[in-house]
Design a protein around this motif. Structure first.
Motif, PDB file in Angstrom:
ATOM      1  N   ASP A 196       0.847  -1.194   0.000  1.00  0.00           N
ATOM      2  CA  ASP A 196       0.000   0.000   0.000  1.00  0.00           C
ATOM      3  C   ASP A 196       0.880   1.241   0.000  1.00  0.00           C
ATOM      4  O   ASP A 196       1.511   1.580   1.002  1.00  0.00           O
ATOM      5  CB  ASP A 196      -0.907  -0.011   1.232  1.00  0.00           C
ATOM      6  CG  ASP A 196      -1.922   1.125   1.195  1.00  0.00           C
ATOM      7  OD1 ASP A 196      -1.997   1.814   0.150  1.00  0.00           O
ATOM      8  OD2 ASP A 196      -2.626   1.340   2.201  1.00  0.00           O
ATOM      9  N   ASP A 197       0.930   1.903  -1.150  1.00  0.00           N
ATOM     10  CA  ASP A 197       1.737   3.115  -1.292  1.00  0.00           C
ATOM     11  C   ASP A 197       0.880   4.364  -1.387  1.00  0.00           C
ATOM     12  O   ASP A 197       1.348   5.412  -1.817  1.00  0.00           O
ATOM     13  CB  ASP A 197       2.631   3.003  -2.523  1.00  0.00           C
ATOM     14  CG  ASP A 197       1.834   2.697  -3.784  1.00  0.00           C
ATOM     15  OD1 ASP A 197       0.581   2.619  -3.699  1.00  0.00           O
ATOM     16  OD2 ASP A 197       2.460   2.517  -4.852  1.00  0.00           O
ATOM     17  N   GLY A 198      -0.369   4.247  -0.993  1.00  0.00           N
ATOM     18  CA  GLY A 198      -1.268   5.397  -1.035  1.00  0.00           C
ATOM     19  C   GLY A 198      -2.033   5.533  -2.325  1.00  0.00           C
ATOM     20  O   GLY A 198      -2.957   6.360  -2.417  1.00  0.00           O
ATOM     21  N   VAL A 199      -1.691   4.746  -3.342  1.00  0.00           N
ATOM     22  CA  VAL A 199      -2.405   4.801  -4.621  1.00  0.00           C
ATOM     23  C   VAL A 199      -3.636   3.907  -4.524  1.00  0.00           C
ATOM     24  O   VAL A 199      -3.501   2.708  -4.234  1.00  0.00           O
ATOM     25  CB  VAL A 199      -1.498   4.348  -5.778  1.00  0.00           C
ATOM     26  CG1 VAL A 199      -2.262   4.372  -7.095  1.00  0.00           C
ATOM     27  CG2 VAL A 199      -0.274   5.239  -5.855  1.00  0.00           C
ATOM     28  N   PRO A 200      -4.844   4.436  -4.741  1.00  0.00           N
ATOM     29  CA  PRO A 200      -6.047   3.611  -4.596  1.00  0.00           C
ATOM     30  C   PRO A 200      -6.173   2.582  -5.704  1.00  0.00           C
ATOM     31  O   PRO A 200      -5.453   2.611  -6.704  1.00  0.00           O
ATOM     32  CB  PRO A 200      -7.178   4.640  -4.645  1.00  0.00           C
ATOM     33  CG  PRO A 200      -6.620   5.770  -5.446  1.00  0.00           C
ATOM     34  CD  PRO A 200      -5.159   5.828  -5.107  1.00  0.00           C
ATOM     35  N   CYS A 201      -7.078   1.647  -5.506  1.00  0.00           N
ATOM     36  CA  CYS A 201      -7.336   0.635  -6.529  1.00  0.00           C
ATOM     37  C   CYS A 201      -7.851   1.289  -7.808  1.00  0.00           C
ATOM     38  O   CYS A 201      -8.583   2.295  -7.774  1.00  0.00           O
ATOM     39  CB  CYS A 201      -8.380  -0.375  -6.028  1.00  0.00           C
ATOM     40  SG  CYS A 201      -7.826  -1.356  -4.610  1.00  0.00           S
ATOM     41  N   ALA A 202      -7.486   0.734  -8.944  1.00  0.00           N
ATOM     42  CA  ALA A 202      -7.985   1.236 -10.223  1.00  0.00           C
ATOM     43  C   ALA A 202      -9.453   0.858 -10.397  1.00  0.00           C
ATOM     44  O   ALA A 202      -9.996   0.014  -9.672  1.00  0.00           O
ATOM     45  CB  ALA A 202      -7.144   0.663 -11.356  1.00  0.00           C
ATOM     46  N   ALA A 203     -10.087   1.483 -11.374  1.00  0.00           N
ATOM     47  CA  ALA A 203     -11.514   1.241 -11.586  1.00  0.00           C
ATOM     48  C   ALA A 203     -11.773  -0.168 -12.107  1.00  0.00           C
ATOM     49  O   ALA A 203     -12.826  -0.749 -11.844  1.00  0.00           O
ATOM     50  CB  ALA A 203     -12.077   2.278 -12.554  1.00  0.00           C
TER      51      ALA A 203
END
Length: 359
Positions: free
Chosen positions: A61-68
């Motif tokens: 978890d690097d702060g980038v949310p899951c893609a759509a």
């Protein structure tokens, strides 16, 4: 009549337009207490009835949310591509920290996902410890007994290095340490409690002095998960003195000088053979009647291993021995102990023809 026609039209429209389908659900379960370096089990379920309903990615978890969508996630993070709901997948996570699972349920793989789940979980570091059991002093010919004990939750390998103590601490990695490095268990079988014991001196080529022993517990990626250090003082082996010999056993005592004075014509030479460097102390006994009487006074020499040669002038306490029968006694000693006393008979002759050095 008009009201009847309107009601029939609405009923026909309801038959044509299907009811909106409920969104599919996806749920990912993780084995409890995940540990870095150990296998973690993932179970994915979905309410979708599609042929291949569950897709997921796994990444730190690097702060980038899951893609759509699943296809928008990085390719190297793919975790699931399941043909059925409820399938199980295992992975070994290489680092502790917070990890992210992005899960997608599809009714139609060519359409947008009908259900998604973003799940974060914490992976802890493996519990491990390492201890070195080594004597603070050890006597031997380049051999010292050492035991390395410890515990590891995950498969790990044990490596040790040995070097002369110079004030430099052990490196964080066995491959960065300046000492001679060997693997006690390179196969990574040290799981749970373990103990490795042996005499490592023949591997390291130890010599007397103060040495630093470093030990590391490394995981499958050769990262250090536990470390230990010990200081060992290696003492030389106890000296072993072979029988001594004299170049001549009948000789005149030198008229002057000390016991170790090398007169060009008088006295003799003592051959000493040792296994380690040591100090050799010599004494003299004289035959008096049927008894051997120990004379006062000794002299010492520092002798090297193997064969070494030392002059003996036939004098003791700066006095020439009187003519008669004697025994030369030799005992080697160092910080580890002393050797057996060796004896060799000799005879002091009376004054013969004066030679050079008597003027």
């Amino acid at each position: 009549m008009n009201h009847i026609r309107s009601a029939c039209a609405l009923f026909a429209l309801a038959l044509i337009v299907p009811a909106t389908a409920s969104a599919a659900t996806v749920d990912v379960q993780i084995s409890p207490d995940p540990v870095a370096g150990a296998e973690v089990t993932f179970t994915a379920t979905s309410s979708s009835t599609a042929e291949r309903p569950v897709f997921a990615t796994l990444r730190p978890d690097d702060g980038v949310p899951c893609a759509a969508t699943y296809d928008a996630e990085p390719d190297d993070r793919r975790l699931f591509l399941h043909d059925r709901s409820g399938a199980v997948e295992t992975r070994t996570l290489d680092a502790p920290g917070i990890w992210l699972i992005c899960a997608y349920a599809y009714d139609d793989r060519d359409a947008a996902p009908s259900g998604t789940q973003a799940l974060t979980f914490t992976v802890r570091a493996a519990r491990a410890h390492l201890t070195i059991e080594a004597p603070t002093q050890s006597v031997g010919e380049g051999r010292v007994g050492v035991a390395v004990t410890g515990f590891s939750e995950i498969p790990a390998g044990v490596r040790v290095s040995w070097r002369r103590a110079d004030g430099t601490p052990c490196a964080a990695s066995p491959f960065a340490d300046a000492g001679t490095n060997i693997a006690l268990d390179a196969a990574g079988r040290a799981t749970g409690p373990f103990r490795y014991a042996g005499s490592f001196g023949h591997v390291f080529g130890l010599d007397p002095g103060v040495h630093t022993l470093c030990a590391w517990l490394v995981d499958s990626g050769y990262d250090t998960i536990a470390q230990a250090t010990a200081t060992v003082r290696i003492l030389p082996a106890r000296p072993r003195l072979a029988p001594i010999s004299l170049t001549v056993s009948r000789f005149e005592a030198a008229p002057y000088g000390g016991s170790r004075f090398d007169h060009p014509h008088l006295g003799t030479t003592v051959t000493v053979r040792l296994n380690v460097p040591a100090t050799v102390r010599f004494g003299v006994r004289r035959r008096v009647g049927r008894r051997w009487v120990r004379l006062r006074g000794t002299f010492e020499v520092r002798s090297r291993p193997l064969a070494d040669y030392h002059a003996f002038s036939g004098r003791l306490r700066n006095r020439a021995l009187r003519p008669g029968r004697y025994q030369l006694l030799a005992t080697a000693r160092n910080v580890s102990g002393r050797s057996t006393t060796r004896r060799h008979a000799f005879r002091i002759l009376g004054r013969q023809h004066p030679g050079p050095g008597f003027d």
